[in-house]
Scaffold this active site. Sequence first.
Site, PDB file in Angstrom:
ATOM      1  CD  GLU A 225      12.846   3.808   9.399  1.00 14.90           C
ATOM      2  OE1 GLU A 225      12.506   5.159  10.038  1.00 14.90           O
ATOM      3  OE2 GLU A 225      13.267   4.680   8.204  1.00 14.90           O
TER       4      GLU A 225
ATOM      5  CB  CYS B  93      12.990   8.765   9.557  1.00 17.52           C
ATOM      6  SG  CYS B  93      13.834   7.583   8.080  1.00 17.52           S
TER       7      CYS B  93
ATOM      8  CE  LYS C 177      -1.633   3.601   2.080  1.00 17.23           C
ATOM      9  NZ  LYS C 177      -1.813   4.471   1.571  1.00 17.23           N
TER      10      LYS C 177
ATOM     11  CD  GLU D  31       9.488  12.790  11.489  1.00 17.73           C
ATOM     12  OE1 GLU D  31       8.567  12.435  11.803  1.00 17.73           O
ATOM     13  OE2 GLU D  31      10.249  12.034  11.094  1.00 17.73           O
TER      14      GLU D  31
HETATM   15  P1  NDP Z   1       1.992   8.384   7.635  1.00 17.15           P
HETATM   16  O1  NDP Z   1       2.782   8.264   8.317  1.00 17.15           O
HETATM   17  O2  NDP Z   1      -0.050   8.864   7.639  1.00 17.15           O
HETATM   18  O3  NDP Z   1       2.107   7.257   5.980  1.00 17.15           O
HETATM   19  C1  NDP Z   1       2.896   6.548   6.361  1.00 17.15           C
HETATM   20  C2  NDP Z   1       1.859   5.151   5.276  1.00 17.15           C
HETATM   21  O4  NDP Z   1       0.927   5.036   6.050  1.00 17.15           O
HETATM   22  C3  NDP Z   1       1.370   5.795   3.604  1.00 17.15           C
HETATM   23  O5  NDP Z   1       1.255   4.813   3.282  1.00 17.15           O
HETATM   24  C4  NDP Z   1      -0.085   5.877   4.313  1.00 17.15           C
HETATM   25  O6  NDP Z   1      -0.946   6.406   3.680  1.00 17.15           O
HETATM   26  C5  NDP Z   1      -0.143   5.357   5.398  1.00 17.15           C
HETATM   27  N1  NDP Z   1      -1.206   5.324   6.573  1.00 17.15           N
HETATM   28  C6  NDP Z   1      -1.552   6.553   7.293  1.00 17.15           C
HETATM   29  N2  NDP Z   1      -3.095   5.917   8.799  1.00 17.15           N
HETATM   30  C7  NDP Z   1      -2.889   4.660   8.441  1.00 17.15           C
HETATM   31  C8  NDP Z   1      -3.636   3.396   9.450  1.00 17.15           C
HETATM   32  N3  NDP Z   1      -4.506   4.319   9.993  1.00 17.15           N
HETATM   33  N4  NDP Z   1      -3.689   2.476   8.467  1.00 17.15           N
HETATM   34  C9  NDP Z   1      -2.544   1.812   8.433  1.00 17.15           C
HETATM   35  N5  NDP Z   1      -1.832   3.143   6.579  1.00 17.15           N
HETATM   36  C10 NDP Z   1      -1.839   3.925   7.008  1.00 17.15           C
HETATM   37  O7  NDP Z   1       2.691   9.820   7.198  1.00 17.15           O
HETATM   38  P2  NDP Z   1       2.459  11.047   6.747  1.00 17.15           P
HETATM   39  O8  NDP Z   1       2.432  11.052   4.626  1.00 17.15           O
HETATM   40  O9  NDP Z   1       1.033  11.587   6.927  1.00 17.15           O
HETATM   41  O10 NDP Z   1       3.176  11.933   6.853  1.00 17.15           O
HETATM   42  C11 NDP Z   1       2.818  12.707   8.258  1.00 17.15           C
HETATM   43  C12 NDP Z   1       4.296  13.201   8.512  1.00 17.15           C
HETATM   44  O11 NDP Z   1       4.858  11.886   9.726  1.00 17.15           O
HETATM   45  C13 NDP Z   1       5.778  13.568   8.640  1.00 17.15           C
HETATM   46  O12 NDP Z   1       4.785  15.069   8.232  1.00 17.15           O
HETATM   47  C14 NDP Z   1       6.496  12.833   8.439  1.00 17.15           C
HETATM   48  O13 NDP Z   1       6.857  13.787  10.226  1.00 17.15           O
HETATM   49  C15 NDP Z   1       6.859  11.288   8.729  1.00 17.15           C
HETATM   50  N6  NDP Z   1       6.666  10.770   8.099  1.00 17.15           N
HETATM   51  C16 NDP Z   1       7.547   9.817   8.543  1.00 17.15           C
HETATM   52  C17 NDP Z   1       8.001   8.719   7.393  1.00 17.15           C
HETATM   53  C18 NDP Z   1       9.786   8.198   7.707  1.00 17.15           C
HETATM   54  O14 NDP Z   1      10.527   8.036   6.866  1.00 17.15           O
HETATM   55  N7  NDP Z   1       9.741   7.671   9.335  1.00 17.15           N
HETATM   56  C19 NDP Z   1       7.660   9.484   6.313  1.00 17.15           C
HETATM   57  C20 NDP Z   1       6.769  10.078   5.938  1.00 17.15           C
HETATM   58  C21 NDP Z   1       6.139  10.556   6.793  1.00 17.15           C
HETATM   59  P3  NDP Z   1      -2.041   7.201   3.159  1.00 17.15           P
HETATM   60  O15 NDP Z   1      -0.514   8.283   2.311  1.00 17.15           O
HETATM   61  O16 NDP Z   1      -2.836   7.185   2.573  1.00 17.15           O
HETATM   62  O17 NDP Z   1      -2.071   8.689   3.820  1.00 17.15           O
END
Ligand code: NDP
Length: 506
Positions: free
Chosen positions: A255, A289, A180, A393
């Site tokens: 992660e 990250c 996903k 973050e």
């Molecule tokens: P998310 O954690 O929401 O997104 C990561 C993945 O999880 C996406 O595929 C998302 O889908 C999915 N997801 C979201 N909610 C759920 C759920 N309830 N159950 C299962 N899967 C889910 O990150 P965001 O895109 O909202 O970014 C927000 C913040 O997260 C950023 O500003 C940053 O601070 C942090 N981040 C950290 C990352 C890292 O590498 N550690 C990577 C990305 C973000 P969908 O895109 O459809 O919401």
Amino acid sequence: MQKEVAVQELYIGGELSRPVRAEYNDVLNPSNAEVIARVPRASTEDAKKAIDAAREAFDKGPWSKMSPADRSKIIWKIADLVEQDVDRLAMLETENQGKPFKLSKDSDFAFGIDNIRFFASAVRNLEGKAAGEYNGIGTSIIRREPIGVVACITPWNYPWMMVVWKAIPAIAAGNTVVIKPASVTPLTTLEFAKLMERSGLPKGVVNVVTGDGSVVGEALVRSSGVDVVGLTGDTATGKKIMEAASGTVKRVQLELGGKAPFIVFDDADLDAASEGAVVGGFVNSGQDCTAATRLYVHESVYDSFIQKLVQKVRRIIVGDPKSKETDNGPLVSSAQLNKVENMVRIGKEEDGAKLLLGGRKPPNLEAPFSRGYFYEPTLFADCTQDMRIVQQEIFGPVLAILPFSTPEEAIEKANDVVYGLASSVWTKDVYKAMKVSAALRFGEVWVNDHLPLVSEMPHGGYKQSGFGKDLSGYTFDDYTDVKHVYFDLTGAVRKGWHYTIYGQQP
Ligand code: NDP
């Protein structure tokens, strides 16, 4: 009027598959806000179809029973196919994610291809305890077995590379996967699935569903047909996934977020450290990250370090990510731009940090880039530990600089966040480097550099940065079950120990 754009489909059971409901999301190019594709906003029914396909491929298909050598051959082929198509795929990543083409092609794709080849080889060499007669009357052996269906939920900052880190070790170990991708960056994942099919991978081993995390992602996490969930994403998402996964007691590999400290001691090479802070802090426009976002600098070199850093940051080229000269492309989305703008406002108005550079959208970008989600590299100095820009973050091109006076203070402050993913130490004193790297509560510590990862070494967090490992042989611990099989060697009806449960001691 909207331009004609490619409409993508889901990838389920080895076929392109229309979503059950004809609902689609626009996918944008963040450098100019243009729609470049439309992808299905899948429903829970679509998620179920993908899980069923992966389940059937695992339970009935040949994949999980194939020898590691045969699986490895197919996975090597996947790496070759990506390599042959790397320019197109890396450019697609740039168009969809906004990262500079040089980062996409020469870092993400070059490293990801090496990761695939590493996983393909490492799976032939999984380790465990040696078989032996541990109680003297039976032989114990360890079997490492695939677990079943793995849901790989990936983020938008390294869309393709994160699919490699989650899905490839999972399938190499004999599992099947449902991927996903993040809603804003699904395009290279869909292309990757189609390309994997050409490698000879049996149908159903890899499936892709696009759509909202809170719908499709959550359906995967709650399903009893899924055995493991691997996520790279926000810490808040990791917490939701742990909770949702508890209903079926499934394994999770997380992660999550980071807020990496970057500690510069008074004996450090300041030219190297300031260069390291620029690449470590502003990589991928800070959407990383492991990004070096908290710079702790010894008070005796604080001013000279800042002077060197400012000079270098001024030279970062922000603009068209397709241009060879560009160092920083746009942020991935308007939502991420809003988040960064809000955190910078908090830094200025509520935290009271000193803004040294940036803190705004670049003023002189021309159309079409004036419509993109660009943000200037931003430096805050004289920060204090309690500030929100130090604790939270930001995930954008924003660094906070703080002075310190003793190694103990630097360690205490570096550890004083909820995160524990990556960190770095800058010093020429090997004793200090050893002591500090042992004291840092982070899954990764670099000495005199920041960012390098290698396929052979693990990447993963401490504390609220999650658990489980990406990369290296350790990642197979997340995607295999360890089974103890015991063979009796006595052939006796009544073994010596039976009396402890039944009857009397002979
Ligand atoms: P998310 O954690 O929401 O997104 C990561 C993945 O999880 C996406 O595929 C998302 O889908 C999915 N997801 C979201 N909610 C759920 C759920 N309830 N159950 C299962 N899967 C889910 O990150 P965001 O895109 O909202 O970014 C927000 C913040 O997260 C950023 O500003 C940053 O601070 C942090 N981040 C950290 C990352 C890292 O590498 N550690 C990577 C990305 C973000 P969908 O895109 O459809 O919401």
